[in-house]
Each structure stands twice: as C-alpha cells, then as structure tokens.
Design a protein around this motif. Structure first.
Motif, PDB file in Angstrom:
ATOM      1  N   GLU A  21       8.468  28.857 100.396  1.00 54.79           N
ATOM      2  CA  GLU A  21       8.251  27.994 101.558  1.00 54.79           C
ATOM      3  C   GLU A  21       8.035  28.842 102.810  1.00 54.79           C
ATOM      4  O   GLU A  21       7.119  28.589 103.594  1.00 54.79           O
ATOM      5  CB  GLU A  21       9.435  27.054 101.751  1.00 54.79           C
ATOM      6  CG  GLU A  21       9.233  26.079 102.884  1.00 54.79           C
ATOM      7  CD  GLU A  21      10.388  25.117 103.064  1.00 54.79           C
ATOM      8  OE1 GLU A  21      10.400  24.432 104.104  1.00 54.79           O
ATOM      9  OE2 GLU A  21      11.266  25.050 102.196  1.00 54.79           O
ATOM     10  N   THR A  27       5.319  23.352 101.568  1.00 54.63           N
ATOM     11  CA  THR A  27       6.022  22.802 102.720  1.00 54.63           C
ATOM     12  C   THR A  27       6.904  21.678 102.220  1.00 54.63           C
ATOM     13  O   THR A  27       6.408  20.687 101.678  1.00 54.63           O
ATOM     14  CB  THR A  27       5.028  22.256 103.770  1.00 54.63           C
ATOM     15  OG1 THR A  27       4.159  23.324 104.148  1.00 54.63           O
ATOM     16  CG2 THR A  27       5.752  21.734 104.981  1.00 54.63           C
ATOM     17  N   ARG A  36      16.177  19.728 102.410  1.00 54.08           N
ATOM     18  CA  ARG A  36      14.855  19.763 101.796  1.00 54.08           C
ATOM     19  C   ARG A  36      14.806  18.695 100.705  1.00 54.08           C
ATOM     20  O   ARG A  36      15.767  18.509  99.973  1.00 54.08           O
ATOM     21  CB  ARG A  36      14.583  21.139 101.194  1.00 54.08           C
ATOM     22  CG  ARG A  36      14.371  22.231 102.199  1.00 54.08           C
ATOM     23  CD  ARG A  36      14.260  23.575 101.481  1.00 54.08           C
ATOM     24  NE  ARG A  36      13.888  24.642 102.365  1.00 54.08           N
ATOM     25  CZ  ARG A  36      14.750  25.380 103.063  1.00 54.08           C
ATOM     26  NH1 ARG A  36      16.040  25.176 102.941  1.00 54.08           N
ATOM     27  NH2 ARG A  36      14.329  26.340 103.853  1.00 54.08           N
TER      28      ARG A  36
END
Length: 151
Positions: A21, A27, A36
């Motif tokens: 990432e 992303t 996340r």
C-alpha cells in the motif's frame, strides 16, 4: 475484511500488505474507525501482485502496470470498445497502449537480468581463473602436510 484476514487470504503478511500500500500497489479503503478494509477483489489484486513480484518483476514494474490499468476507463478494462480491435500498437499520442506496456516492462526486466547474468558469469569466470590455480596448489600443500604428519 481486516488486514490480517486479507493478508492471509493473499498469502502475505500484514506488514507486506502495508508495504504494498505504501508503495502504491493498492489503496485500502478505511472504515469509519480508520481501520483498513479489503474486499475479495483486493485479495485477487494482491495475489496477482505477489505472483508478478515472484516472477521477477520489481515493485516499480508492478506499480507501472497497476497505474496503467487504473488509468483506463472502467468500460475498457475488460474488453475493447465495440468495433475496436485490441492491438499491440502504440496509441495515437505515441504512448504505448495497454497491450504493449506489459510486454515492454517484461522485456526490459529480462534484458536487465540477462545483463546481470552475463556480468556475474564474467566475474565468476575471472575469479575462478585467478584463484583456481592457487587454491589447487593450497589443497595439494595441505594434503601433503597431512600425509607427512600421518606418516
């Protein structure tokens, strides 16, 4: 899914996933609490990234591929527009088309690896020539010393 689950499903560690990432290969979406959040599509993407890296491409190579794919309009990612053939030719503006970009990246990586192999082979051969004789002599000297000490 959370980072640990996504990493495990992709055959990675959470640390590797964060690194990908950070390097722009993926992303992650964030939950309202800031965690996340990954989808099954993200896991497929991560597996593909892992395979490309395992095959010998670099992070930069993979990032260039990801950027090119993400730059395509959504309706062009899977197939060309009706009546538009898929070709390996450059675009009208002189930039490589999507089909040529992976080929260019792979060819560039192969050329680099071929150069490295050639250079390493030269180094190996040079080292073997320079020290092969002295090492053989040293081996004979050690063997004769052992024989004399045993006798």
């Amino acid at each position: 899914m959370r980072i640990g689950d996504a990493a495990a499903a992709a055959g990675l560690t959470p640390r590797a996933l964060r690194y990908y990432e950070q390097r722009g290969l993926l992303t992650a979406r964030r939950t309202s609490s800031g965690h996340r959040d990954y989808t099954a599509e993200d896991v497929r993407h991560l597996r593909a990234v892992r395979e490309l890296l395992t095959a010998g491409l670099t992070i930069e190579d993979v990032r260039a591929l990801v950027a090119a794919i993400e730059a395509l309009p959504a309706n062009r990612q899977d197939r060309p527009a009706p009546g538009e053939p898929r070709t390996d030719r450059s675009r009208a503006d002189g930039e490589p088309g999507l089909c040529t970009l992976p080929n260019m990246i792979v060819r560039r990586r192969l050329a680099y690896l071929d150069e490295r192999i050639e250079r390493l082979t030269e180094l190996r051969d040079g080292l073997a020539q320079r020290v092969g004789g002295p090492l053989r002599d040293l081996g004979r000297d050690l063997n004769s010393t052992r024989t004399q000490a045993a006798g």
